[in-house]
Design a protein around this motif. Structure first.
Motif, PDB file in Angstrom:
ATOM      1  N   THR A  57       0.453   5.339   0.557  1.00 23.73           N
ATOM      2  CA  THR A  57      -0.715   6.779   0.646  1.00 23.73           C
ATOM      3  C   THR A  57       0.411   8.204   0.156  1.00 23.73           C
ATOM      4  OG1 THR A  57       0.705   6.973   2.823  1.00 23.73           O
ATOM      5  CG2 THR A  57      -0.971   5.348   2.897  1.00 23.73           C
ATOM      6  N   ASP A 106       5.511   8.160   1.944  1.00 25.84           N
ATOM      7  CA  ASP A 106       4.641   9.188   2.233  1.00 25.84           C
ATOM      8  C   ASP A 106       5.123  11.128   3.057  1.00 25.84           C
ATOM      9  OD1 ASP A 106       1.942  10.655   2.756  1.00 25.84           O
ATOM     10  OD2 ASP A 106       1.075   9.601   3.752  1.00 25.84           O
ATOM     11  N   SER A 139       0.570  -0.817   0.162  1.00 19.10           N
ATOM     12  CA  SER A 139      -0.085  -0.161  -0.170  1.00 19.10           C
ATOM     13  C   SER A 139       1.144   0.667  -0.197  1.00 19.10           C
ATOM     14  CB  SER A 139      -1.399  -0.378   1.512  1.00 19.10           C
ATOM     15  OG  SER A 139      -0.026  -0.321   2.260  1.00 19.10           O
ATOM     16  N   ASP A 148      -2.585   3.736  -5.352  1.00 20.69           N
ATOM     17  CA  ASP A 148      -3.195   2.764  -4.052  1.00 20.69           C
ATOM     18  C   ASP A 148      -2.100   1.863  -3.678  1.00 20.69           C
ATOM     19  OD1 ASP A 148      -6.089   3.613  -4.530  1.00 20.69           O
ATOM     20  OD2 ASP A 148      -6.820   2.650  -5.599  1.00 20.69           O
TER      21      ASP A 148
END
Length: 683
Positions: A104, A195, A102, A172
């Motif tokens: 972000t 991130d 994942s 995603d």
């Protein structure tokens, strides 16, 4: 980290299918664009044609703490999958595929591994794909360039090898694939997912750094540092740099002899407002994943022509970065945000390169079109592409082909170039000159250096004589015991001369008229009969005018120009040191302030560094055997290599020699003239 001798894996190769590993080393003709997924911004898709040099930027009102997640690759710890050949040496290629991980925020990724592993030429390929709204992108190459590195030992002990940082944007999941042609993947292979965080209370601001208002931006009177336009730069604070991520103890300064053009190899379709996030992603990857002390580049420029501060330490200072392996100590770099193997740079980006390089080089007395600057171990041009220093495609073929344009545009911004060293040009040809007195006639003569005189036979540029014509100014200099070429003392664009009366100690100013003549003397100061070792040094006080240094009552003092024909108040810059000669040598150490070289009684030469108005600080031995010269002068860059030299007269036969600056000292002397014993004063 051990010195690397391996070459890079060619950047941006054609994406290859998962089931079939592509051949290593395909040409750049198969390049694919690294796409990023953005929330949606009109100018993100508009391309360079829409790019305009908008000054304001949406910036963060407070530091932003990026989050870095590290995922080991290969083995059960990561959920990664080792394909046939992974982890063992075979004739087949080793392939490691990560699980879908994942991501972000406006994410940046990179792949790292333990340092010191040599994979040879074209040994490792890394690719990434991203998932958004249930749809996977194509596989896209992640550039791996060993030459995008700090010098060994410069950044600490925890440095890791790795790919460049790649922005994947608002997605995603991500998945990476590493393929090794050696049959074994690197030890410690890991995926970094950054991130960069969101801007805090974003506000639209002008650049916070106006280089025209920095004290170090005004140096030598008439030099390019005073006439070159000063760029405005967005600060680290504005892009939200969290200063806790860098290592303050690793900050160090070197010299600036040249500049390098880079590109980040990120995607090109970013918007204006996404630039701070991109910078934070690169910063976090460099510091937290690669183990560097700070972001590698000194400056970065976006496709909208806006310049951003990179590595901490002061935009006007010679901060050592981590950008060009083997040449970081003596150069700076600005990296263009984007991949210019695939697209052409915008004109406003090129304009920003010209302006930044013109200004930065001018601070260190370097002309943008100089063809010979010594950087660490060999000579470069003043402005170079990264590929000029190593086996790399950086800064991409389309940006690299524009470097000649950047050089010429930067040189135009530096015009008029009226100073080399300390503007010791008396005859109006932009090259330093000697001023001497003929013992028989007592006349002041100008001795031209380097430039080709129209009356002389034509020569190729590399065959120009060091000495040109000797010009009789018609000025009689009777009764003086000191003759100085002081540069452009009064700021009118012409070189000037100072003389001292032998009986009264009065110092007189004689303005240069720009026509190989000197004006009548003007009383500049009294009481100079007790000042010894007087030498012109350039602008040591930072007010834009050249200064003198001399020893008085046992202490060394600086005597600043008042911009007219005399002096401001003098002050002590050093208590004392043993010396029987002193020479100004211009911007020796790259900190923007002129230094001096002194000769000791044993003939050794020592360079004393200046920190500007504060005076002389540290010394270093730079040569020896100088007692053979009865006259020894520093008048600037005589041989045209961008560094200040010394000129000495041999006391045995009156021959004139050039002592060229080479590295941290002076190279072998070169005979440049004979018959100079008839001149009893040399300045």
């Amino acid at each position: 980290m051990a010195e690397k001798k391996r070459r890079y894996v060619l950047l941006c190769q054609q994406a290859f299918a998962f089931a079939t590993v592509a051949a290593v080393g395909i040409s750049a003709a198969g390049v694919v664009e690294l796409h990023i997924v953005a929330p949606g911004d009109a100018d993100a898709a508009a391309g360079p044609r829409r790019a305009v040099a908008d000054t304001p930027a949406l910036v963060s009102s407070a530091p932003v703490a990026p989050h870095v997640r590290t995922v080991p690759l290969g083995g059960s710890a990561s959920g990664g999958m080792s394909l046939p050949g992974a982890g063992r040496r075979t004739s087949e290629k080793a392939v490691v595929l990560s699980a879908a991980e994942s991501a972000t925020g406006f994410a940046t990724i990179g792949v790292t591994w333990d340092g010191g592993q040599d994979f040879g030429d074209d040994a490792l390929e890394v690719s990434v794909r991203s998932l958004r709204d249930g749809v996977w992108s194509d596989w896209q190459q992640v550039p791996y360039d060993p030459d995008h590195d700090p010098d060994p030992g410069a950044e600490g002990d925890e440095v890791r090898d790795g790919t460049d940082a790649v922005v994947v944007g608002d997605v995603d999941d991500v998945q990476v694939k590493a393929v090794s042609s050696t049959g074994q993947t690197p030890e410690g292979l890991a995926l970094a997912i950054v991130d960069p965080g969101a801007d805090v209370a974003p506000t639209r601001e002008e650049p916070a750094i106006d280089t025209g208002k920095l004290a170090s931006s005004a140096r030598l009177a008439g030099s390019p540092a005073t006439v070159t336009p000063k760029p405005k730069i967005f600060s680290r604070k504005q892009w939200g740099a969290d200063e806790r991520l860098r290592d303050p103890g690793s900050l160090h300064y070197g010299e600036v002899h040249a500049g390098f053009v880079h590109h980040t190899v990120n995607a090109n379709g970013y918007s204006r407002d996404e630039v701070p996030s991109i910078l934070r992603g690169i910063y976090a990857y460099h510091t937290q994943s690669r183990g560097w002390s700070d972001v590698g580049y000194n400056y970065l420029v976006d496709r909208f022509g806006r310049i951003w501060e990179g590595r901490f330490g002061g935009v006007a200072r010679p901060v050592v970065g981590a950008h060009t392996l083997g040449f970081n100590d003596d150069a700076f770099a600005m990296s263009a945000i984007g991949n210019f193997e695939t697209v052409r740079p915008s004109q406003v980006m090129l304009n920003a390169y010209a302006k930044l390089f013109a200004w930065k080089l001018s601070l260190h007395g370097i002309k943008a079109t100089d063809a010979k600057q010594f950087v660490s171990s060999r000579n470069f041009r003043a402005i170079n592409g990264h590929r000029d220093a190593g086996a790399t495609a950086c800064p991409g073929r389309y940006l690299y082909e524009k470097i000649p344009w950047i050089r010429n545009a930067a040189a135009d911004l530096q015009t008029p170039w009226k100073a080399r060293g300390r503007h010791a040009d008396l005859s109006g040809r932009d090259w330093p000159d000697l001023v001497v007195r003929d013992a028989a006639t007592q006349h002041a003569l100008f001795v031209r250096t380097h430039g080709q005189d129209p009356s002389e036979p034509a020569r190729a540029a590399g065959e120009r004589p060091i000495l040109g014509r000797i010009i009789d100014t018609g000025t009689t200099l009777k009764g003086i015991n000191l003759l100085l070429n002081v540069g452009d003392w009064n700021g009118d664009g012409h070189g000037d001369v100072m003389t001292r009366d032998a009986s009264s100690g009065v110092l007189s100013f004689r303005a240069g008229l720009g026509s190989n003549q000197l004006a009548d003397p003007v009383n500049a100061a009294t009481g100079w009969g007790r000042v010894s070792l007087v030498t012109p040094v350039g602008d040591m006080t930072g007010d834009g005018y050249p200064d003198l240094v001399g020893r008085y009552n046992g202490s060394f003092r600086v005597y600043p120009s008042n911009g007219k024909s005399g002096f401001k108040r003098s002050y002590v810059i050093h208590s004392n040191f043993a010396a029987n000669r002193m020479m100004g040598v211009g911007l020796w150490d790259g900190n923007g302030t002129p230094d001096v070289v002194v000769r000791h009684g044993d003939g050794s030469l020592w360079r004393w560094a200046s920190n500007g108005p504060g005076g002389l600080t540290t010394s270093r031995r730079v040569g020896g055997g100088a007692n053979q010269y009865d006259r020894l002068k520093g008048i600037g860059d005589v041989d045209g290599d961008g560094r200040a030299d010394l000129v000495g007269r041999d006391r045995s036969d009156g021959s004139l020699y050039l002592l060229p600056r080479e590295g941290n000292g002076f190279g072998p002397r070169r005979l440049i003239g004979t018959g100079f014993g008839s001149y009893d004063l040399v300045g």
